[in-house]
Design a protein around this motif. Structure first.
Motif, PDB file in Angstrom:
ATOM      1  N   GLY A 288      72.296 -53.801  25.775  1.00  0.00           N
ATOM      2  CA  GLY A 288      73.566 -54.169  25.150  1.00  0.00           C
ATOM      3  C   GLY A 288      73.457 -55.435  24.321  1.00  0.00           C
ATOM      4  N   ILE A 289      72.781 -56.444  24.861  1.00  0.00           N
ATOM      5  CA  ILE A 289      72.647 -57.724  24.155  1.00  0.00           C
ATOM      6  C   ILE A 289      71.784 -57.564  22.904  1.00  0.00           C
ATOM      7  CG2 ILE A 289      71.623 -60.025  24.336  1.00  0.00           C
ATOM      8  CD1 ILE A 289      72.543 -60.019  27.289  1.00  0.00           C
ATOM      9  N   ILE A 290      70.675 -56.838  23.020  1.00  0.00           N
ATOM     10  CA  ILE A 290      69.799 -56.639  21.852  1.00  0.00           C
ATOM     11  C   ILE A 290      70.546 -55.901  20.740  1.00  0.00           C
ATOM     12  CG2 ILE A 290      67.721 -55.483  21.001  1.00  0.00           C
ATOM     13  CD1 ILE A 290      66.433 -56.006  23.712  1.00  0.00           C
ATOM     14  N   ALA A 291      71.278 -54.843  21.118  1.00  0.00           N
ATOM     15  CA  ALA A 291      72.015 -54.060  20.113  1.00  0.00           C
ATOM     16  C   ALA A 291      73.047 -54.932  19.396  1.00  0.00           C
ATOM     17  CB  ALA A 291      72.692 -52.865  20.768  1.00  0.00           C
ATOM     18  N   LEU A 292      73.787 -55.745  20.143  1.00  0.00           N
ATOM     19  CA  LEU A 292      74.821 -56.597  19.546  1.00  0.00           C
ATOM     20  C   LEU A 292      74.214 -57.615  18.585  1.00  0.00           C
ATOM     21  CD1 LEU A 292      77.736 -57.638  19.339  1.00  0.00           C
ATOM     22  CD2 LEU A 292      77.289 -59.061  21.358  1.00  0.00           C
ATOM     23  N   CYS A 293      73.164 -58.296  19.020  1.00  0.00           N
ATOM     24  CA  CYS A 293      72.552 -59.328  18.175  1.00  0.00           C
ATOM     25  C   CYS A 293      71.918 -58.726  16.923  1.00  0.00           C
ATOM     26  CB  CYS A 293      71.508 -60.117  18.975  1.00  0.00           C
ATOM     27  SG  CYS A 293      72.220 -61.186  20.247  1.00  0.00           S
ATOM     28  N   CYS A 294      71.268 -57.580  17.065  1.00  0.00           N
ATOM     29  CA  CYS A 294      70.661 -56.937  15.895  1.00  0.00           C
ATOM     30  C   CYS A 294      71.732 -56.524  14.889  1.00  0.00           C
ATOM     31  CB  CYS A 294      69.831 -55.727  16.317  1.00  0.00           C
ATOM     32  SG  CYS A 294      68.275 -56.147  17.120  1.00  0.00           S
ATOM     33  N   PHE A 295      72.872 -56.046  15.392  1.00  0.00           N
ATOM     34  CA  PHE A 295      73.970 -55.681  14.490  1.00  0.00           C
ATOM     35  C   PHE A 295      74.448 -56.897  13.712  1.00  0.00           C
ATOM     36  CE2 PHE A 295      78.540 -55.317  13.650  1.00  0.00           C
ATOM     37  CZ  PHE A 295      78.551 -54.165  12.860  1.00  0.00           C
ATOM     38  N   LEU A 296      74.570 -58.036  14.369  1.00  0.00           N
ATOM     39  CA  LEU A 296      75.033 -59.249  13.703  1.00  0.00           C
ATOM     40  C   LEU A 296      74.023 -59.790  12.696  1.00  0.00           C
ATOM     41  CD1 LEU A 296      76.677 -61.036  16.772  1.00  0.00           C
ATOM     42  CD2 LEU A 296      77.851 -59.923  14.854  1.00  0.00           C
ATOM     43  N   LEU A 297      72.764 -59.358  12.811  1.00  0.00           N
ATOM     44  CA  LEU A 297      71.725 -59.805  11.880  1.00  0.00           C
ATOM     45  C   LEU A 297      71.490 -58.812  10.740  1.00  0.00           C
ATOM     46  CD1 LEU A 297      69.105 -61.232  14.413  1.00  0.00           C
ATOM     47  CD2 LEU A 297      70.530 -62.539  12.839  1.00  0.00           C
ATOM     48  N   PHE A 298      72.274 -57.734  10.714  1.00  0.00           N
ATOM     49  CA  PHE A 298      72.153 -56.725   9.647  1.00  0.00           C
ATOM     50  C   PHE A 298      72.236 -57.336   8.250  1.00  0.00           C
ATOM     51  CE2 PHE A 298      73.700 -52.340  11.374  1.00  0.00           C
ATOM     52  CZ  PHE A 298      72.648 -52.340  12.274  1.00  0.00           C
ATOM     53  N   PHE A 299      73.168 -58.295   8.082  1.00  0.00           N
ATOM     54  CA  PHE A 299      73.618 -58.693   6.753  1.00  0.00           C
ATOM     55  C   PHE A 299      72.711 -59.774   6.180  1.00  0.00           C
ATOM     56  CE2 PHE A 299      77.063 -57.487   9.582  1.00  0.00           C
ATOM     57  CZ  PHE A 299      77.503 -56.333   8.937  1.00  0.00           C
ATOM     58  N   PRO A 300      72.137 -59.517   5.011  1.00  0.00           N
ATOM     59  CA  PRO A 300      71.153 -60.465   4.455  1.00  0.00           C
ATOM     60  C   PRO A 300      71.811 -61.648   3.756  1.00  0.00           C
ATOM     61  CG  PRO A 300      71.456 -58.621   2.959  1.00  0.00           C
ATOM     62  CD  PRO A 300      72.321 -58.334   4.160  1.00  0.00           C
ATOM     63  N   LYS A 301      71.020 -62.643   3.486  1.00  0.00           N
ATOM     64  CA  LYS A 301      71.448 -63.739   2.636  1.00  0.00           C
ATOM     65  C   LYS A 301      71.730 -63.155   1.255  1.00  0.00           C
ATOM     66  CE  LYS A 301      69.900 -68.310   1.081  1.00  0.00           C
ATOM     67  NZ  LYS A 301      68.797 -69.290   1.133  1.00  0.00           N
ATOM     68  N   MET A 302      72.949 -63.389   0.723  1.00  0.00           N
ATOM     69  CA  MET A 302      73.294 -62.667  -0.503  1.00  0.00           C
ATOM     70  C   MET A 302      74.372 -63.377  -1.316  1.00  0.00           C
ATOM     71  SD  MET A 302      75.460 -59.540   1.207  1.00  0.00           S
ATOM     72  CE  MET A 302      76.791 -59.867   2.369  1.00  0.00           C
ATOM     73  N   GLU A 303      74.372 -63.084  -2.622  1.00  0.00           N
ATOM     74  CA  GLU A 303      75.436 -63.442  -3.551  1.00  0.00           C
ATOM     75  C   GLU A 303      75.731 -62.193  -4.366  1.00  0.00           C
ATOM     76  OE1 GLU A 303      75.877 -67.278  -5.586  1.00  0.00           O
ATOM     77  OE2 GLU A 303      73.894 -67.756  -4.774  1.00  0.00           O
ATOM     78  N   ILE A 304      76.979 -61.706  -4.310  1.00  0.00           N
ATOM     79  CA  ILE A 304      77.359 -60.465  -4.975  1.00  0.00           C
ATOM     80  C   ILE A 304      78.603 -60.691  -5.820  1.00  0.00           C
ATOM     81  CG2 ILE A 304      78.130 -58.080  -4.630  1.00  0.00           C
ATOM     82  CD1 ILE A 304      76.652 -58.102  -1.954  1.00  0.00           C
TER      83      ILE A 304
END
Length: 490
Positions: A288-304
């Protein structure tokens, strides 16, 4: 009392030897990044992923035969020979001048990764079933060897090469690692006592019989995530930090150790928790903890910049006045959202994406406009910092969860296979170790094809959910079976 002291001494030396072997096993994560960063070798992302993973391949596929040999001959001779033989290709690594040579020697020193199967089998024969979870958790703290390499190797390389002035001196680093393996082998042989399990003289076919059970392979899948994922990240995070956050290899190694060092040490706690609460409960929390943290790290450093809400003419007319804040068509005024320049670098930590919206005129004074015509286009600017310290915190939590999970998986093995720990531990280690080999290859391919470093976390999220769902289905099946037994007996 004498036997108890011997057991503790063997466990301590097993753990230290495993730490040294694991540090050697993880060398390519730092060394390959250094060699490519300094253009000593011209390897692309996919080749880097292959070279980082290739020692893990050897250390994985050879775990089963080494586990069998440990059950048959005992850990003292097997562990000693393993370290001595691994020191030879480790030394030769410093003589490599091409991709193929480097790969060949990496395959050789990758044998250090089999130390886990040897140490698990050798440690388990000295402790009762009730204490094996804690003992194996303590032994598994040797994973902290990964942190020794990510912390120490970059500084050693900087010292050996005189801050990059004499780059060819990188070749001395593998020699230091080879010397450490030889010294550890001698100490280990001198101060340990050999012991084999009571059933160590069975035939190979009898010893391999548990591999027919699906349960063994399910445990292997769990270990693919918690151990293979740890091994992969302990090496992949160094180039991740260098490329995504423009850090030096020394700083990248330091931040990577925030992931690898606690993950290795916490494994001992994982053994204690597994003994107290059961491996199944522990693994639910881990997944559960690994899945949650990986989801929160999905989003890259970005400017759009994306189209936003525009302004349309309510009726036809002529543009009579125009400014950054409004457009006038005949007597009707249309307010605009002016652009405000924002310097995001002024903010030390940005946790959530920041939005900046404005409108830009599409017309000029004197233009004739029709009803519903677009007078001004809307623009939405999205900025997400993916702050390095927030990123490191989530990676740290993933490392802790993986460390506890590694002990949780190996608590299952003596519980279900008390007389085949070496063999079952070997095959689980093979599958888990393959995770450490396959994952960097997947990371490299995903990076090349999609161009996002965060595909690493998408991969882990999907894999974690597969493990969690499979375990849940098995638990429900067991619960239904237990209910039917209770009803039948009532």
């Amino acid at each position: 009392m004498q036997e108890k002291n011997t057991a503790y001494r063997v466990l301590a030396l097993n753990t230290i030897a495993f730490t040294v072997c694991f540090a050697a096993w993880m060398l390519n994560g730092v060394l390959v990044t250094f060699l490519v960063d300094n253009r000593i070798f011209d390897w692309n992302a996919a080749q880097m992923g292959m070279m980082i993973g290739i020692p893990v391949l050897t250390g994985s596929i050879m775990r089963l035969p080494l586990g069998v040999l440990t059950d048959k001959y005992g850990g003292r001779p097997v562990y000693t020979l393993l370290m001595l033989l691994s020191a030879i290709p480790m030394y030769m690594l410093g003589q490599a001048n091409s991709y193929n040579e480097y790969m060949l020697y990496s395959l050789g020193f990758g044998m250090t990764g089999t130390s886990f199967a040897v140490g698990i089998a050798f440690s388990s024969v000295w402790f009762s079933k009730e204490r094996q979870g804690t003992a194996l958790g303590i032994f598994g703290a040797g994973n902290a060897g990964a942190a020794l390499t990510t912390l120490g190797a970059p500084s050693l390389l900087r010292w050996l090469t005189n801050n990059g002035e004499n780059l060819d001196n990188w070749r001395k680093l593998p020699a230091y690692y080879a010397a450490a393996l030889v010294v550890m082998a001698v100490v280990f042989y001198m101060f340990t006592t050999n012991r084999k399990p009571a059933n160590g003289q069975r035939s190979i076919i009898q010893m391999l019989a548990p591999l027919k059970q699906v349960r063994v392979w399910r445990f292997g899948l769990y270990y693919f995530l918690v151990f293979g994922g740890f091994v992969a990240l302990a090496q992949w995070l160094v180039p991740y930090y260098v490329n995504v956050y423009a850090m030096t290899i020394v700083t990248a190694g330091l931040l990577t150790s925030i992931f690898s060092l606690p993950s290795g040490i916490i494994r001992a706690l994982g053994g204690v928790l597994s003994d107290k609460f059961g491996a199944r409960s522990v693994m639910y929390w881990v997944f559960g903890i690994i899945a949650l943290c990986c989801f929160l790290l999905f989003f890259p450093k970005m400017e759009i910049e994306s189209p936003g809400s525009g302004v349309m003419a309510q009726r036809s007319g002529t543009v009579t006045a125009l400014s950054a804040s409004e457009i006038q068509v005949d007597e009707l005024t249309y307010p605009l959202i002016p652009k405000v320049e924002v310097n995001y670098e002024d903010d030390a930590v940005i946790l959530l994406p920041k939005l900046n919206t404005w409108q830009e005129s599409n017309v000029e004074v004197g233009d004739q406009v029709a009803k519903k015509e677009l007078l001004a286009s809307g623009v939405t600017h999205i900025y997400f910092q993916a702050n390095v310290w927030v990123f490191t915190f989530f990676v740290f939590v993933i490392g802790i969860a993986m460390g506890i999970g590694k002990a949780g998986v190996y608590k299952f093995i003596p519980q279900y296979f008390p007389t085949e720990v070496g063999v079952v531990g070997g095959i689980v280690g093979v599958v888990g170790g393959l995770g450490g080999f396959v994952s960097p290859l997947i990371f490299g391919r995903l990076l090349q094809s999609i161009g996002l470093w965060t595909t690493t976390w998408i991969f882990f999220f999907v894999f974690t959910m597969v493990c969690l769902i499979w375990m849940t289905l098995v638990v429900r099946k067991i619960s239904k079976k237990d209910t039917r037994i209770e009803v039948a007996g009532s």
